[in-house]
Design an enzyme around this catalytic site. Structure first.
Site, PDB file in Angstrom:
ATOM      1  N   TYR A  61     -18.548  57.143  93.922  1.00 28.15           N
ATOM      2  CA  TYR A  61     -19.266  56.069  93.247  1.00 28.15           C
ATOM      3  C   TYR A  61     -18.844  56.022  91.773  1.00 28.15           C
ATOM      4  CZ  TYR A  61     -22.548  56.088  97.232  1.00 28.15           C
ATOM      5  OH  TYR A  61     -23.136  56.044  98.480  1.00 28.15           O
ATOM      6  N   SER A  62     -18.199  54.949  91.397  1.00 22.61           N
ATOM      7  CA  SER A  62     -17.672  54.785  90.031  1.00 22.61           C
ATOM      8  C   SER A  62     -16.795  55.963  89.625  1.00 22.61           C
ATOM      9  CB  SER A  62     -18.822  54.581  89.024  1.00 22.61           C
ATOM     10  OG  SER A  62     -19.505  53.370  89.277  1.00 22.61           O
TER      11      SER A  62
END
Length: 355
Positions: A61-62
């Site tokens: 995630y990111s």
């Protein structure tokens, strides 16, 4: 909230879990949201006040920034919260920067621990099946991480039914700690997991945790036959997921969800979450919100219980077709069914006009 053991473990987890795909908003995840540290702290406060005791994140995630936000946001209250994270997807250049291999996992666990500013992860997911690495290797390294105190339990995410079974049985044969939970996409419209994946988990004592229960923005009540995705939303930003198998089924489900929403005087997301919470085998649901208002509304679903008729109408609208060998078993094998699949087979019988 009523806490329950997470599969075959003693870890008690709330039925709603705070998802963090919206935290960070960098490295290709801009379309999901951009929740920063201060807003994340408020999200966690709101979730804790409602009884949520677990946060679900992932190294992908990111590209680690979501874990960084979580790490900053939980400072001073680490022992009050369970933290879940994931490993498997590509995190850099090179042949060993992806996968469920020992080489990849041992490097990534330490990076995740640094970003999360913690000495351990309460539950560590293998984020996707690795068809190259022997499952024995994956099982062994996860068992080693438990023995080293870096993780306390582990699970699998986005696995097929046979992959869940192979992983659990391999662990048992090796005398290693098996996965206690599996995580999958499951909504009133996306129901293919009922064919094999959820029954496999139920039969093996593996808890099911749902991700993206609102269909990544499709089941918010704002999209229907007449209204498409709005700018500023995930679907309005050309987010590529989810893959819709049957568009007519999607709109049929949305129609019924809006009908039930009007009947109970609650939002469509609350109806979706209330329905999912009572589905066979579902242990918990990860909520990913872009704003405090969305989070508060989603958490409010814990107070909603649908009537049997309302739940049945939603189930029927999204029920997937009976496929081989399930239609044959529903037709000819109901005398010796396992409890892990009974409800689904009964639904197929109804679809086939056998009841």
């Amino acid at each position: 909230m009523k806490y329950a053991p997470f599969g075959n473990s003693g870890m008690m987890v709330s039925p709603l879990v705070l998802g963090t795909v919206t935290f960070g908003g960098t490295h290709g995840f801009e379309k999901t949201g951009n929740v920063g540290v201060e807003e994340a702290k408020r999200f966690i406060d709101i979730a804790r006040d409602a009884g949520v005791n677990a946060i679900d994140t992932a190294n992908i995630y990111s590209k680690g920034d979501s874990e960084k936000v979580v790490g900053e946001a939980v400072k001073g209250r680490r022992n009050d919260l369970l933290i879940f994270s994931k490993v498997r997807t590509t995190m850099g250049e090179g042949p060993n920067m992806a996968g469920a291999s020992r080489a990849h996992i041992l490097g990534q666990i330490d990076e995740s621990l640094k970003r999360l500013q913690t000495d351990w992860i309460d539950h560590y997911w293998i984020h996707q099946w690795d068809g190259v690495t022997p499952v024995e290797e994956t099982v062994a390294v996860m068992d080693d991480l438990i023995r080293a105190g870096k993780i306390r339990s582990w699970g699998v995410s986005n696995y097929g039914g046979w992959q869940v079974a192979k992983t659990v049985l391999t662990a048992k044969m090796l005398g290693a700690t098996p996965p206690v939970a599996h995580q999958l996409n499951y909504t009133p419209e996306a129901r293919e997991a009922e064919y094999e994946i959820i029954p496999a988990g139920r039969d093996l004592g593996v808890a099911t945790q749902v991700w993206s229960p609102l269909g990544e923005g499709l089941l918010t009540g704002k999209i229907d036959r007449k209204n498409g995705p709005q700018p500023g939303t995930r679907q309005g930003n050309d987010w590529p997921e989810p893959h819709i198998v049957d568009t007519e089924r999607l709109y049929r489900v949305i129609d019924v969800l809006k009908e039930v929403s009007a009947e109970v005087g609650r939002s469509v997301p609350q109806v979706v979450l209330a329905w999912l919470r009572e589905r066979p085998g579902v242990h918990s649901i990860a909520l990913g919100a872009r704003s405090e208002a969305h989070l508060r509304d989603n958490l409010g679903s814990i107070e909603l219980t649908l009537s049997q008729d309302q739940a049945k109408r939603i189930e029927k609208a999204g029920r997937p077709p009976a496929i081989v060998p399930l239609w044959h078993r529903a037709m000819n094998g109901m005398d010796r069914v396992s409890e892990a699949e009974r409800e689904y087979l009964e639904g197929y019988r109804e679809t086939m006009g056998l009841r």
